[in-house]
Design an enzyme around this catalytic site. Structure first.
Site, PDB file in Angstrom:
ATOM      1  N   ASN A 274       0.919  -1.192  -0.092  1.00  0.00           N
ATOM      2  CA  ASN A 274       0.130   0.107  -0.032  1.00  0.00           C
ATOM      3  C   ASN A 274       1.002   1.162  -0.056  1.00  0.00           C
ATOM      4  O   ASN A 274       1.524   1.590   0.975  1.00  0.00           O
ATOM      5  CB  ASN A 274      -0.845  -0.059   1.137  1.00  0.00           C
ATOM      6  CG  ASN A 274      -1.896   1.124   1.376  1.00  0.00           C
ATOM      7  OD1 ASN A 274      -1.810   1.989   0.627  1.00  0.00           O
ATOM      8  ND2 ASN A 274      -2.807   1.110   2.549  1.00  0.00           N
TER       9      ASN A 274
ATOM     10  N   GLU B 204      -8.535  -5.117   4.971  1.00  0.00           N
ATOM     11  CA  GLU B 204      -8.225  -4.780   3.179  1.00  0.00           C
ATOM     12  C   GLU B 204      -7.081  -5.464   2.786  1.00  0.00           C
ATOM     13  O   GLU B 204      -7.049  -6.051   1.572  1.00  0.00           O
ATOM     14  CB  GLU B 204      -8.227  -3.317   3.124  1.00  0.00           C
ATOM     15  CG  GLU B 204      -9.278  -2.645   3.466  1.00  0.00           C
ATOM     16  CD  GLU B 204      -9.149  -1.068   3.673  1.00  0.00           C
ATOM     17  OE1 GLU B 204      -9.368  -0.349   2.560  1.00  0.00           O
ATOM     18  OE2 GLU B 204      -8.855  -0.744   4.745  1.00  0.00           O
TER      19      GLU B 204
ATOM     20  N   ARG C  84     -11.530  15.693   7.569  1.00  0.00           N
ATOM     21  CA  ARG C  84     -12.291  16.179   6.262  1.00  0.00           C
ATOM     22  C   ARG C  84     -13.776  16.432   6.767  1.00  0.00           C
ATOM     23  O   ARG C  84     -14.392  15.759   7.532  1.00  0.00           O
ATOM     24  CB  ARG C  84     -12.246  14.732   5.370  1.00  0.00           C
ATOM     25  CG  ARG C  84     -11.041  14.807   4.632  1.00  0.00           C
ATOM     26  CD  ARG C  84     -11.210  13.358   3.750  1.00  0.00           C
ATOM     27  NE  ARG C  84     -10.032  12.667   4.084  1.00  0.00           N
ATOM     28  CZ  ARG C  84     -10.258  11.196   3.653  1.00  0.00           C
ATOM     29  NH1 ARG C  84     -11.112  10.894   3.000  1.00  0.00           N
ATOM     30  NH2 ARG C  84      -9.034  10.574   3.776  1.00  0.00           N
TER      31      ARG C  84
ATOM     32  N   HIS D 231     -13.019   3.191  -0.462  1.00  0.00           N
ATOM     33  CA  HIS D 231     -12.796   2.146   0.727  1.00  0.00           C
ATOM     34  C   HIS D 231     -13.666   0.801   0.236  1.00  0.00           C
ATOM     35  O   HIS D 231     -14.131   0.077   0.748  1.00  0.00           O
ATOM     36  CB  HIS D 231     -13.896   2.788   1.744  1.00  0.00           C
ATOM     37  CG  HIS D 231     -13.262   3.539   2.656  1.00  0.00           C
ATOM     38  ND1 HIS D 231     -13.955   4.362   3.548  1.00  0.00           N
ATOM     39  CD2 HIS D 231     -11.785   3.740   2.814  1.00  0.00           C
ATOM     40  CE1 HIS D 231     -12.936   5.109   4.352  1.00  0.00           C
ATOM     41  NE2 HIS D 231     -11.970   4.811   3.878  1.00  0.00           N
TER      42      HIS D 231
ATOM     43  N   ARG E 187      -2.521  -1.946  -3.356  1.00  0.00           N
ATOM     44  CA  ARG E 187      -3.777  -1.215  -3.180  1.00  0.00           C
ATOM     45  C   ARG E 187      -3.706  -0.084  -4.174  1.00  0.00           C
ATOM     46  O   ARG E 187      -2.773   0.763  -4.169  1.00  0.00           O
ATOM     47  CB  ARG E 187      -3.981  -0.538  -1.657  1.00  0.00           C
ATOM     48  CG  ARG E 187      -5.093   0.122  -1.542  1.00  0.00           C
ATOM     49  CD  ARG E 187      -5.046   0.666  -0.226  1.00  0.00           C
ATOM     50  NE  ARG E 187      -6.436   1.621  -0.067  1.00  0.00           N
ATOM     51  CZ  ARG E 187      -6.471   2.519   0.770  1.00  0.00           C
ATOM     52  NH1 ARG E 187      -5.702   2.911   1.587  1.00  0.00           N
ATOM     53  NH2 ARG E 187      -7.832   3.134   0.832  1.00  0.00           N
TER      54      ARG E 187
END
Ligand code: AMP
Length: 404
Positions: free
Chosen positions: A7, A385, A241, A180, A91
């Protein structure tokens, strides 16, 4: 089959090394501060023993060299030579409209990813650096790209379009993509496994609540809506965010503060969300602690966070015509007892009834946290993940080998 999962971020590379099909994590670690002073690799072995290597890690290729070096080192490694690595799964954040599932990396895939750097300027370039770096170090190794966006390519057009001039969609691909996806896919599939049901006949809402956060509506096994949009800023309130906000407020702030697009992006991505409201932190643990000590803005930040998730659950239940399973995952979803309780409070009319005692004792482990007679099963399912990427990588390599 041994699979390395990478990743790659702008200045870091997280990695996990798996043995499949028994899904064993053999080693993991992170390279940090790539291209900066004080770069290092932190490696953790299967037995939990940690080692730190400091060095001049100038770019992603050197970072990957470090990772391959430690994995195959006599002292700290877990393989004798690099040939033991069957494949590498990456990823990749943005696969645009083209990639509806994970793909074996070839020239066409690389060209498309280069094209999509425009849509994900912060994320796709480091993902590509990982692919290029590995290719130059071990040209023969098969690489698989697993996209955050792919799971959401099943969204219907009325869910993914913005109500702006249609030509902007045609010219620039301005639409909702969602992110996601690997996490939403993993936890929904795992929940169905635990419940012993087929995802194909279920209406599931997954809440990935971490530093980044999104909700996904999954009907009959496919994503039909999700809260993140063209970029990962839309939707829920996140660590830093803003999530959903009136566009009019954005242009008003730009005018008043006399700021351009770059500063505006920083304002809404880095200084907003839980951090912006609390003024203390983007980290839910710190905010909860301050709220418990009476901090009013932290209390407000938590209420706003929970309320936004609750509204999305309601709207996705409406979008799917009901809900059978509600899943919590991500750092907050897996661990914060009070967040789960705050979100579920008042949703009894939907058939969501938490068992407070079980909820209070469930942290970071697979649990059904609803009452026995709750019509909707509410579950905590820790996301993984990296494992999902490893499983996809194995499947694609096997399919490819069967074809050859
Ligand atoms: P993630 O991005 O998935 O790693 O999640 C990070 C978020 O999870 C941060 O806001 C953490 O504060 C939050 N988190 C982790 N553990 C807990 C906990 N025990 N209680 C509340 N929040 C937690």
């Amino acid at each position: 089959m041994k699979i390395l999962v990478l990743n790659c971020g702008s200045s870091s590379i997280k990695y996990q090394f798996f043995s499949l099909p028994n899904n064993t994590l053999i080693a993991k670690g992170i390279v940090e501060k790539i291209g900066m002073k004080g770069s290092f690799l932190k490696h953790e072995k299967e037995d939990g023993q940690k080692v730190l290597f400091e060095g001049e890690i100038l770019d992603h290729k050197i970072g990957i060299e470090y990772i391959l070096g430690v994995l195959s080192s006599a002292k700290h490694g877990c393989i004798k030579n690099l040939e033991e690595i069957s494949a590498v799964g990456h990823r990749v954040v943005h696969g645009g409209e083209l990639f509806t599932e994970s793909k074996l990396v070839n020239e066409d895939v690389i060209d498309a990813l280069e094209k999509y750097t425009e849509l994900a300027p912060l994320h796709n370039p480091p993902n590509l650096k990982g692919i290029y770096g590995l290719r130059s170090l071990i040209p023969s190794i098969p690489q698989v790209a697993v996209f955050d966006t792919a799971f959401h390519t099943t969204m219907p057009k009325h869910a993914y379009m913005y109500a702006i001039p249609y030509q902007l969609y045609q010219k620039y691909g301005i639409r909702r993509y969602g992110f996601h996806g690997t996490s939403h896919r993993f936890v929904s599939a795992r929940a169905c496994e635990i419940l012993g049901t087929q995802c194909k006949s279920m209406k599931i809402i997954t809440c990935h609540l971490g530093n980044g956060a999104s909700v996904c509506a999954i009907k009959d096994g496919v994503s039909v809506d999700t809260s993140m949009g063209f970029t990962p800023i839309e939707g829920l309130i996140m660590g830093s965010r803003s999530g959903d906000i009136d566009m009019g407020a954005v242009t008003f702030i730009m005018d008043k503060e006399k700021i351009g697009t770059k500063s505006t992006s920083v304002l809404f991505n880095k200084h907003s969300g839980l951090l912006g409201i609390s003024g203390i932190s983007s980290d839910m643990r710190e905010i909860s602690e301050a709220a418990n000590n009476g901090d009013e803005r932290c209390k407000l930040a938590i209420k706003m966070f929970d309320y936004r998730v609750k509204k999305y659950i309601g709207s996705y239940a409406a979008a799917m015509g009901g809900i059978d399973v509600l899943i919590f995952t991500g750092g907050i979803g897996e661990n914060s007892v009070t967040t789960r309780a705050g979100i579920c409070e008042g949703l009894e009319f939907l058939g969501i009834e938490l068992d407070d005692q079980i909820n209070n004792s469930s942290r970071g482990k697979e649990t059904i946290i609803s009452k026995n007679d709750s019509r909707v099963k509410v579950m905590v399912v820790p996301t993984n993940e990296e494992l999902m990427i490893a499983i996809d990588t194995q499947r694609i390599i096997e399919e490819h080998n069967n074809l050859c």
